[in-house]
Structures are given as structure tokens and as C-alpha cells.
Scaffold this motif. Sequence first.
Motif, PDB file in Angstrom:
ATOM      1  N   ILE B 135       0.930  -1.236  -0.051  1.00  0.00           N
ATOM      2  CA  ILE B 135       0.069   0.137   0.073  1.00  0.00           C
ATOM      3  C   ILE B 135       0.916   1.191   0.185  1.00  0.00           C
ATOM      4  N   ALA B 136       1.992   1.151   0.657  1.00  0.00           N
ATOM      5  CA  ALA B 136       2.963   2.365   0.721  1.00  0.00           C
ATOM      6  C   ALA B 136       3.609   2.683  -0.499  1.00  0.00           C
ATOM      7  N   ALA B 137       3.857   1.422  -1.144  1.00  0.00           N
ATOM      8  CA  ALA B 137       4.378   1.530  -2.587  1.00  0.00           C
ATOM      9  C   ALA B 137       3.345   2.219  -3.571  1.00  0.00           C
ATOM     10  N   ILE B 138       2.264   1.700  -3.474  1.00  0.00           N
ATOM     11  CA  ILE B 138       1.085   2.155  -4.462  1.00  0.00           C
ATOM     12  C   ILE B 138       0.918   3.679  -4.134  1.00  0.00           C
ATOM     13  N   THR B 139       0.801   3.960  -2.837  1.00  0.00           N
ATOM     14  CA  THR B 139       0.586   5.447  -2.259  1.00  0.00           C
ATOM     15  C   THR B 139       1.646   6.439  -2.857  1.00  0.00           C
ATOM     16  N   ALA B 140       2.887   5.837  -2.910  1.00  0.00           N
ATOM     17  CA  ALA B 140       4.091   6.717  -3.341  1.00  0.00           C
ATOM     18  C   ALA B 140       3.833   6.687  -4.863  1.00  0.00           C
ATOM     19  N   THR B 141       3.429   5.876  -5.582  1.00  0.00           N
ATOM     20  CA  THR B 141       3.230   6.035  -6.859  1.00  0.00           C
ATOM     21  C   THR B 141       2.203   7.041  -7.207  1.00  0.00           C
ATOM     22  N   ARG B 362     -10.519   3.432   2.357  1.00  0.00           N
ATOM     23  CA  ARG B 362      -9.794   4.569   2.531  1.00  0.00           C
ATOM     24  C   ARG B 362      -9.489   5.047   1.280  1.00  0.00           C
ATOM     25  N   ASN B 363      -9.427   6.450   0.998  1.00  0.00           N
ATOM     26  CA  ASN B 363      -9.090   6.776  -0.272  1.00  0.00           C
ATOM     27  C   ASN B 363      -7.651   7.170  -0.397  1.00  0.00           C
ATOM     28  N   LEU B 364      -6.780   6.510  -1.135  1.00  0.00           N
ATOM     29  CA  LEU B 364      -5.457   6.902  -1.369  1.00  0.00           C
ATOM     30  C   LEU B 364      -5.050   8.115  -1.968  1.00  0.00           C
ATOM     31  N   THR B 365      -6.212   8.669  -2.569  1.00  0.00           N
ATOM     32  CA  THR B 365      -5.963   9.786  -3.425  1.00  0.00           C
ATOM     33  C   THR B 365      -6.307  11.110  -2.791  1.00  0.00           C
ATOM     34  N   THR B 366      -5.454  12.057  -2.899  1.00  0.00           N
ATOM     35  CA  THR B 366      -5.548  13.355  -2.294  1.00  0.00           C
ATOM     36  C   THR B 366      -5.925  14.709  -3.271  1.00  0.00           C
ATOM     37  N   PHE B 367      -5.919  14.342  -4.575  1.00  0.00           N
ATOM     38  CA  PHE B 367      -5.759  15.495  -5.482  1.00  0.00           C
ATOM     39  C   PHE B 367      -7.103  15.956  -5.456  1.00  0.00           C
ATOM     40  N   PRO B 368      -7.275  17.233  -5.391  1.00  0.00           N
ATOM     41  CA  PRO B 368      -8.801  18.091  -5.427  1.00  0.00           C
ATOM     42  C   PRO B 368      -9.611  17.632  -6.814  1.00  0.00           C
ATOM     43  N   LYS B 369     -10.871  17.867  -6.619  1.00  0.00           N
ATOM     44  CA  LYS B 369     -11.690  17.649  -7.833  1.00  0.00           C
ATOM     45  C   LYS B 369     -12.408  18.941  -8.207  1.00  0.00           C
ATOM     46  N   VAL B 370     -11.852  19.636  -9.254  1.00  0.00           N
ATOM     47  CA  VAL B 370     -12.258  20.954  -9.716  1.00  0.00           C
ATOM     48  C   VAL B 370     -12.443  20.813 -11.249  1.00  0.00           C
ATOM     49  N   LEU B 371     -13.594  20.965 -11.566  1.00  0.00           N
ATOM     50  CA  LEU B 371     -13.933  21.051 -13.060  1.00  0.00           C
ATOM     51  C   LEU B 371     -13.528  22.118 -13.671  1.00  0.00           C
TER      52      LEU B 371
END
Lengths: 374, 374
Positions: B135-141, B362-371
Motif C-alpha cells: 500500500i505504501a508503494a502504491i501510495t508513493a506512485t 480509505r481513499n489513497l488519492t488526495t488530488f482535488p476535484k475541480v471542474l
Amino acid sequence: MNETRLIIAASETDANLYYATRFLAPDPFVYLEINGRKRLLMSDLEVDRATSQATVDEVVSITHLLTAARRRGVANPTMVDAVDEALKPHRVTRLVVPGTFPLMLADDLRRHGYEVAPTAEPFFESRVLKSEQEIAAITATQRATEAGTQVLVNMIREAEIRGDELWLRGRPLTSEVLRKLLHLTLLGMECIAQRSIIAGGEQACDPHQIGTGVLKAHQPIVLDIFPQSAATRYFADMSRTVVKGRPSPRVQKMYAAVRQGQEIAFRMLKPGVNGRDVHQAILDSFEQEGFKTGEFGGRMQGFFHGTGHGVGLEIHEPPRVSATSDVLQTGMVVTVEPGLYYLGAGGVRLEDMVVITETGCRNLTTFPKVLELD
Amino acid sequence: MNETRLIIAASETDANLYYATRFLAPDPFVYLEINGRKRLLMSDLEVDRATSQATVDEVVSITHLLTAARRRGVANPTMVDAVDEALKPHRVTRLVVPGTFPLMLADDLRRHGYEVAPTAEPFFESRVLKSEQEIAAITATQRATEAGTQVLVNMIREAEIRGDELWLRGRPLTSEVLRKLLHLTLLGMECIAQRSIIAGGEQACDPHQIGTGVLKAHQPIVLDIFPQSAATRYFADMSRTVVKGRPSPRVQKMYAAVRQGQEIAFRMLKPGVNGRDVHQAILDSFEQEGFKTGEFGGRMQGFFHGTGHGVGLEIHEPPRVSATSDVLQTGMVVTVEPGLYYLGAGGVRLEDMVVITETGCRNLTTFPKVLELD
């Protein structure tokens, strides 16, 4: 040919399927060639893109086939049921598939009553005989490879020697730094390289060791670069060996022997020649020069890999120029990459790519061979 | 388990083999697991490197096995004869292999008297249940993916609108320019991306169309980025949809529906839930909002791909969150990527990666969602 050919694979990882369709998809799809007519069975996700991009005669929706199978009474139809459905009108009983065809699907097709015949590579005979266009694509990737290699050679030449280490701009020069710079340079030319070999000293005694840590002066450094063009999907492959500083007399002798090994291959390679004989001639020449091959002190040393391999949509593809019997034909593109590896001395490998012509072979590689970088 | 497991593949392209050995090689080699003991049969070229790098109990030289087979009277022993030779002392009759096992080798093993049983994925049950380290490796990618995506979003935001085109620093802003910059940026972080999707307008109606040409103002642009770490070999996968300028009310409504679709999945995903039910709930929600799925005017439109797939050493691996039945378990990492595609409006897709936890996900993604990018 009146054979029915079947491939089920993802074309991003299956070169035969990409060769037949020139269509790239990340998930498995179905290629069916019946009486020379090529058709694809595609998921809802890919059906429209395949219709516009694939070089085939027909694209069929797998959803439609699954619906038809359900109507025939198949409860949970699978991809194999869809293939069965597509074959029904054609009274086909025998399917020719690549040797790599997935066993699970083959067993299922056999349960459906089909004879499934795996074929050794090349599955498509024409794939080993490169067209002018394919040779141009391979050559273009090779030119990018040479530009990338030139960047490495320049940096190694520029390095200064501190103790026995190479330093550049105030920092130790490592395999990792050079590899990253090489890969960025290649990507700038739309070429993707992974695990490029930049291996110095003892590390290079293991021909597939990619190399790590600070590079050393006075030791051979093997550079083996084999990127794929992201645009054409064709690979190139080249190796050079360099020394920053003074190579030992032993390494100089190894380098001369390897160069001579390449020349033997360049002279021998032509249509009708067996790759096995070329490989044996190089081994014989090495033996004559005193470079023996075998397990010494528990490690393989000498020349213990093949002389060459085909290059195209895969980095290693038929034919082989090795201990295996394989006859060369006009239009084949193969590497010529003898090497010598001895603990204590290091590794030396030189690799060019040639195309077999009607009268011999033509070298597609133009990069100079210089051992010693001042 | 007392099964005997066999894989014959190149670990650079076979994730199961890499998972079992953590050893990368470009050519096929043999993995044999007998009573839990893992051994590799390796060529002369790879035997020493495998001995030092592979996470297995034993590495055996295939040359030694071929010599033994020859002594037994086999004239031209093959890789299958070497496997046979290695199995002789163990009285094994049944071999469990992956579903993708090459048919040609399987048929040969069967001729040698072995029962060869292909297994559906996952071949290694543990591969679908990610460890903390995985999970740490996937999160780093994923963090690299987000940095790369931020570069794209910044450039699209910075662009000026000339007519209906996006221009940046005096030039038209194309999918190709952005893709190249993205791939260079990712490679700088040791991540390899190919065929990243940067597709505007109608192009994005085909979800795997990668996008070409000048990007347009006031139209949705789908960014779908899924690199692999060159260091860990673990993938990540994220999609965002942006508009430079003013999105139409229809696109705004599509975006809201897709976001809501993701939220439905985030609420439902937990151990024991069937991915099929999650997928159906999103389809139902889209229908309720007036977004129908099907073939309209000869083109698939609406939501015609799966909601998600596992991510790990492969970009698409089990489980699926789609029309197929697949039950979720703690430790699985899956994408959540609903999308809507309509000719005339364009495509909207949002994709995050989540890990299934004991109580939900648990969401591994932190990137905002802005259209809308001003």
C-alpha cells in the motif's frame, strides 16, 4: 492459408496481436482470422476505437455475441462462448493459436469441441522478415539510442578521477545518475527505456546486472541500451564498453577479441547461414585467443550468452544467433553482441544491430567503438 | 498447501512471477514451488544474478538439468525436459499453473505425463490483499501521479483562450505537448507512464482514446494518468476532468452525477460487498439523473465501462468492480472511476484509488476535484 487463426491477448503486451492489428489496448480482446479475413471481437469499451483504428476487416461487438449465446441457452456466456458464437457460421473445427496462448482458454475451447493447435514462434512468418518501413522504424529508434549513448559517453569522458572513483561537477558519478539522465534524454525523443545497463567493474561480469553505485576509473563500463519507440513500438539495441582512464592489458585484449568476434559474425551473416555456426565460430575464436568459457570458481565466466537475437516489436524475438539452430533469411534484423566476462577483469560487450541482405548483412549501427575515453 | 506450482514466463512481463521472486528478467525462466519450497531453474546467463537477487529457496542451473536429461537418453532436451528432470525426485504428477500458462508448454508437459491444471486469477491469493508495504508503494506512485497531474492542470489553467483554442506562451496547447511534459515529469520521479490520456471534447467520448491535437476551451478534458514506479513496480491510477473556460450546464450536470457516483461507491465499498452491486448502484443513480447507457446512433454512450479494478503490480488486476461478480476483502486496492460519455457533450470521468479496510474504505488519492479552471 485456409487456417483459422485465433489470438486472445492484450495488444499492449502481445506483439503478435499488435502486429496483426496495429491497435493498442490494455485488456485482452479476440483476433480471429478466417480464410484470410481478419476480425476483432471487442468489448463495449473498445469497439468504437477499434473500428476506427485497427487494420482489420471487421470489428464485432462481443456484447452482441454474448447476447446471441444467451439466446441459445448459455447461462453465463464467457469470452470463449463469444468466440464459439462468432465461429458457428464458418464450420471451423481447428484453431491455430500462438504457443503462448493462455492454457485456461485453450482448455475451455477444447471442451467446446475445437482442436486448438499451438504454433511455435514466429506465429506470423512475415514478422521475422522486416519490411523497409519496419527497418526504418528500427533505425530511427537506433538513432535515438545512439544520441542517448553519446550523452553517457560525454559525461564519462568529462568526469575527473578522484582516487579510483569518477566524479563530475563535484559529485561522484553513479550508474543511477547516468541511467536517469539517459532515460530522460530518450523520452525526450519519444523512446522508452527501462533497466538500461550501465555497469562497471565486477558488476558487469553478470551481463544482466544493470549496475549501481559510483563508477570507477581504469575499469570497463558496459553500456547496453535497448529502448522502444513510443510512436512506432519498434525497439533498438546497442552495447558499448568504455574505460575512463587506462584499461589493463587484459581488458584491452578482451576488447580486441570481442571486436574480432563481431567481425567474424559480420563476415558470416547472410541468407542460408545457420546462427549456430556463427555463434560457434565466435566461441572458437575466443578459445583460440585464450578466453575460455565455463564455470570457474562457482561462477559462469567467458562468453556464456547468445551472440544475437532478433529485434522488432519485441526486444528479444526470433531468430536467435546462439547454440540453437536457426537459419538466417533476407530481411531479418539481429543483434551481434559477443561479450567476455571474467572476475578480476570485468565485462566487455559490443553490440550492433544488422539487417540480413541478399548478399550478406548491413550494419544499422553507426556509433563508434572506442574503449579508452581520455 | 501441498500443491506443486509452476510458472514459466519472463518476470518483466509476468506479474505473478515477479511477485513470487522479486527478480526481474527479460526472458522466460522456470518457477517451481514444491511443498512450499520455491526454486528457480535459470539459464547460464541469469543463474548467478538470480542466486543473489531472487527471494526463493534455491536456484538451479538449467544447463545441469539438460545435461542430466541428455544422460538419461533425451536427444535434444528442452525447458520442459529440464522441468521434468527437476520434478523426478519429487514424484509429482499434478502441476498447478496460472490461467495464462503457455499452451505449447502445457501440451508438452501433458505429453510427459503430467496433469496440468490452469487456475483463474488470482494465482497467488495473497496478491489481491495488499500488505502495508505494498500500500505504501502504491501510495508513493500515486503521489508522483498527483504531482504530474498538477503540472498539467497548472498549464491548462495558465493557457489563454484564442477563438475556441487553448494557447500557451504563443503556441497552441496540444494533448501531445502535455503528454510529453507529463511523462518527463513522471520519469524524473522514477515513474514510467505510457499512453496517458489527455483527451478533450468528442475524443474523450471514447474512454481509451489518448487524445491528439489542440485542446479546446469550454470543453471537458479528461486526464487519466496511470504510471508504474520503476523502483517498486507498483502502479497508481487517477483520472480528473477539467474545463478551461465555462463548462456547459449539461457538462456540469454530468460532472455532478459522476461525483455522486463516486460517493455511492465510497459509501458502499467494504469487506463482503459484491463489486457488481456497487457498479449497479452507480448505473441506477445515473439512470435516475437522466443519464442513460446504451448504443445510440451506432455508438456506445453513457457509462459503458467498469466502475473499478484492482491496482498493484499490474494496472488492471483482480478484483473487478463491474458487471462481474467479485466480493471485496480487506486489503484490496481498487479504483473508483465512474464516467459519462455523450456525443455533443464530451466525456467526464473521475477516478480515485481506495484500499478496502475492515469498516469501509480509505481513499489513497488526495488530488482535488475541480471542474472549472479559471
